[in-house]
Write an enzyme that holds these catalytic residues in place. Structure first.
Site, mmCIF file in Angstrom:
data_model
loop_
_atom_site.group_PDB
_atom_site.id
_atom_site.type_symbol
_atom_site.label_atom_id
_atom_site.label_comp_id
_atom_site.label_asym_id
_atom_site.label_seq_id
_atom_site.Cartn_x
_atom_site.Cartn_y
_atom_site.Cartn_z
ATOM 1 N N TYR A 225 -17.137 31.718 22.306
ATOM 2 C CA TYR A 225 -16.100 32.081 21.334
ATOM 3 C C TYR A 225 -16.728 32.514 20.018
ATOM 4 O O TYR A 225 -17.638 31.853 19.497
ATOM 5 C CB TYR A 225 -15.170 30.888 21.075
ATOM 6 C CG TYR A 225 -14.116 31.167 20.028
ATOM 7 C CD1 TYR A 225 -12.851 31.626 20.387
ATOM 8 C CD2 TYR A 225 -14.385 31.001 18.664
ATOM 9 C CE1 TYR A 225 -11.889 31.911 19.428
ATOM 10 C CE2 TYR A 225 -13.436 31.284 17.697
ATOM 11 C CZ TYR A 225 -12.193 31.738 18.090
ATOM 12 O OH TYR A 225 -11.248 32.029 17.151
ATOM 13 N N GLU B 26 -11.562 38.556 16.589
ATOM 14 C CA GLU B 26 -11.854 37.420 17.458
ATOM 15 C C GLU B 26 -12.259 37.921 18.837
ATOM 16 O O GLU B 26 -11.630 38.841 19.356
ATOM 17 C CB GLU B 26 -10.614 36.526 17.570
ATOM 18 C CG GLU B 26 -10.828 35.271 18.402
ATOM 19 C CD GLU B 26 -9.533 34.498 18.597
ATOM 20 O OE1 GLU B 26 -9.402 33.401 18.037
ATOM 21 O OE2 GLU B 26 -8.645 35.002 19.310
#
Lengths: 377, 294
Positions: A104, A189
């Site tokens: 992530y 993101e």
């Protein structure tokens, strides 16, 4: 804010050099099949609904296919799905890659530190909200040097990367930082960021662009947010307008006063249906436009709460009286007004001449508005 | 005495020839502020409301001794205007302009800070010290000299509350409207020490709203470092989650930055929290009677 669909976000990533799987957008099952037959998207592939809501994998909005016929069937199944209230109109087809690990990465704003923040976790591929705090590392980035070498090495360590993938991360973070800065993003993101062989690939893209920077990025102007049609009209007229599910229309000026007005109405059992923030204006025509927009939302009653600072009370009163003249008798609704502040006496006199009484105290005027809408529901 | 501005404050208005710049130059002067210069590139030699206009902040500072700036320059050019004023030696800049991209504001904030300059705003009403000076756009009529300090993230709601304090027969020492944008030059935590140190402030009214964690941070500061009574109000208690309420700061997300968390933090820090704006004047009067928090 403008939330970009995954494929638009990936277009941004591509521009800045963030590595991506081979892929292409399709808007019909036939087009999807053609993309794999032509070899534009290699098989096996993944077919993903282009909706803004998360959790697509569990909701059947992401499927895998190994043959052109399977691609066509999966595309047909996903197109037309209603996913968390959003109809699927676009698909992204991408090659299926041999994934070693899922990570992530995100860049966003840390308001308190007044710095961008790099968020890193080795636990990718799941919703970041569900990852325990101790497995998330946050690195504030001073905008002057920008992202530094040691911060990138720290990120690599947190992600457990070394050798080829660590080098790939160094380049990828530079590209991601350039995208965040260059596109005036509120958020970029990548979840998941996949380790594939010796490199890294962004399997998903979430990009949110800041509204205030629209003057630098006209390319995003066409992308609509999740607004209702009336909210969209208001946006074009630069009036802040939000539709809720109650029955009292609220017109106020300034975000804080608007919220305080809603709080007082709620206290007395009122349910705001639409609220509209006039902002600062000295043009009666804008007040009239705002009021007519409010009338189109068909409220049971309207509560006008204005404190004149930059905006003068007489300006608001003139605009209001003109709007009331234009609303047909059959569509009229009770109006409770409270105008205070700059040129208050003149404003009150204009309203009085038109048969509208201004109630000076916020509590009493809010109670009157709730009563006018039919009292407690 | 007052906070941030005093009798020696000399204001340069950047963007003075625009509508807002002209209107508020006049209002600042009516308030008693020394507005000594205006800046609009290419308009040197003209005057606005009797104030000389210069091409650059440097010229304005050299010729008039201006030491504070009030910026009305449109958002696309606001960053340049701020950097110019800081480089010309200005150490207090009130930015009224709204819709400045936060990426620009990040650069402005860190640039100003590295040179010892303070920004108030952007998208803010500015500073007003009744009887002394005002830099910004707060309406003159709501003020009256007194001993209540006001720090607020709101605009119009601040005027409403300040006016309520006046109608109750009290007055204000200094009122600072911080602005509600995601990145502000001065936060509650930055402003509170100024009021703690100000001998003319007996109590502070803190006006917050949902979104962000500035009020929670303020509560931490108050608990540890602030000795004067605090009366607070948080707007947006009834706001629906996820809906934008006018500007970027006012979003509820992820269970932080809600009205409930802010109210709880402030109460735990010893502040009195009003449920509605109209309760504030009575609470202020009562707190002034009771004196210091500790």
């Amino acid at each position: 804010m403008v939330k970009l669909a995954e494929w638009r976000g990936k277009d941004v990533f591509r521009t800045y050099g963030v590595p991506l799987p081979k892929g292409h957008v399709a808007r019909s099952a036939e087009e999807a099949e053609q993309l794999v037959r032509a070899g534009t998207v290699p098989l096996p592939c993944v077919i993903k609904a282009q909706v803004l809501a998360g959790g697509r994998g569990k909701g059947g909005a992401v499927q895998f296919a190994g043959t052109p016929a399977e691609v066509r069937a999966a595309a047909a199944a996903i197109l037309g799905l209603e996913f968390k209230g959003e109809r699927v109109k676009e698909l992204l087809l991408e090659e299926k890659l041999p994934i070693a690990r899922e990570l992530y990465l995100a860049l966003t704003l840390d308001r308190a530190a007044r710095m961008p923040m790099l968020i890193v976790s080795a636990q990718g591929g799941v919703e970041i909200e569900s990852v325990p705090d101790e497995q998330i590392v946050r690195l504030p980035i001073d905008p002057f040097p920008g992202l530094t070498g040691y911060q990138k090495r720290r990120a690599a360590k947190v992600l457990g990367l070394s050798g080829g993938p660590a080098k790939a991360l160094d380049r990828l973070l530079d590209a991601l930082w350039a995208a965040f800065d260059g596109e005036d993003a509120e958020l970029v993101e990548i979840n998941p960021l996949a380790v594939v062989g010796d490199g890294l690939v962004a399997l998903d893209a979430k990009v949110i662009i800041e509204d205030d920077a629209a003057f630098r990025h006209p390319q995003y102007a066409e992308i609509r947010d999740d607004r209702t049609p009336l909210e969209e009209i208001a946006r074009e007229k630069e009036i802040a307008f939000v539709q809720l599910d109650g029955n009292i229309g609220v017109i106020a000026n300034g975000a804080g006063l608007t919220m305080a007005t809603l709080d007082v109405l709620a206290e007395y059992g009122g349910r705001p249906g639409v609220f509209l923030d006039l902002g600062g204006t000295d043009d009666p025509a804008k007040v009239t436009e705002a009021f007519l927009l409010m009338a189109r939302a068909k409220p049971r009653a309207v509560f006008l709460n204005i404190f004149g600072g930059v905006t003068r009370c007489d300006t608001v009163a003139k605009g209001l009286v003109e709007a009331m003249r234009q609303v047909p008798a059959s569509e009229r609704f009770p109006l409770v007004a409270r105008i205070r502040g700059n040129n208050e006496a003149e404003g009150i006199e204009i309203l009085r001449a038109a048969g509208i009484t201004s109630i000076p105290q916020l509590r009493e005027s809010a109670q009157a508005a709730v009563a006018a809408a039919g009292g407690r529901p | 005495m007052s906070v941030l501005v005093d009798a020696g404050t000399k204001v340069v208005v950047q963007g003075i020839t625009g509508h807002q710049g002209t209107v508020h130059t006049r209002q600042m002067k009516l308030f008693g502020t020394a507005v000594v210069a205006g800046v609009t590139p290419g308009k040197a030699g003209s005057t606005v409301e009797g104030t000389p206009v210069f091409d650059s902040v440097r010229d304005a500072v050299e010729r008039t001794g201006a030491n504070a700036s009030c910026i009305f320059v449109p958002a696309p050019y606001a960053q340049d205007a701020l950097l110019e004023s800081v480089d010309a030696g200005i150490r207090l800049a009130v930015i009224v302009t709204e819709h400045i991209p936060f990426h620009d504001m990040l650069v402005m904030y860190h640039y100003a800070r590295s040179r010892g300059a303070r920004i108030i705003g952007p998208n803010c009403p500015g500073i007003a010290a009744p009887g002394t000076a005002k830099v910004g756009i707060t309406p003159n009529v709501v003020f009256r000299p007194g001993r209540v300090g006001v720090i607020s993230r709101s605009g119009t709601l601040t005027y409403e509350i300040v006016n309520g304090i006046k109608e109750h027969g009290l007055g204000q020492s200094t009122c600072i409207g911080l602005g509600g944008d995601p990145v502000v030059g001065t936060s509650f935590v930055d402003a509170l020490p100024l009021f703690e140190a100000d001998p003319d402030t007996d109590l502070v009214v803190l006006v917050g709203e949902i979104g962000g964690t500035a009020e929670e941070d303020a509560a931490d500061y108050i608990r540890q470092h602030f000795s004067k009574p605090v009366v607070a109000y948080i707007a947006g208690r009834s706001a629906p989650p996820g809906k934008r309420m006018g500007h970027a700061g006012a979003i509820i997300s992820r269970g932080r930055g809600t009205a409930a968390t802010k109210v709880a933090a402030l109460e735990a820090a010893g502040a009195t929290v009003a449920r509605f704006p109209y309760e504030i004047p009575d609470l202020v009067a009562a707190a002034l009677r009771d004196g210091a928090r500790r």
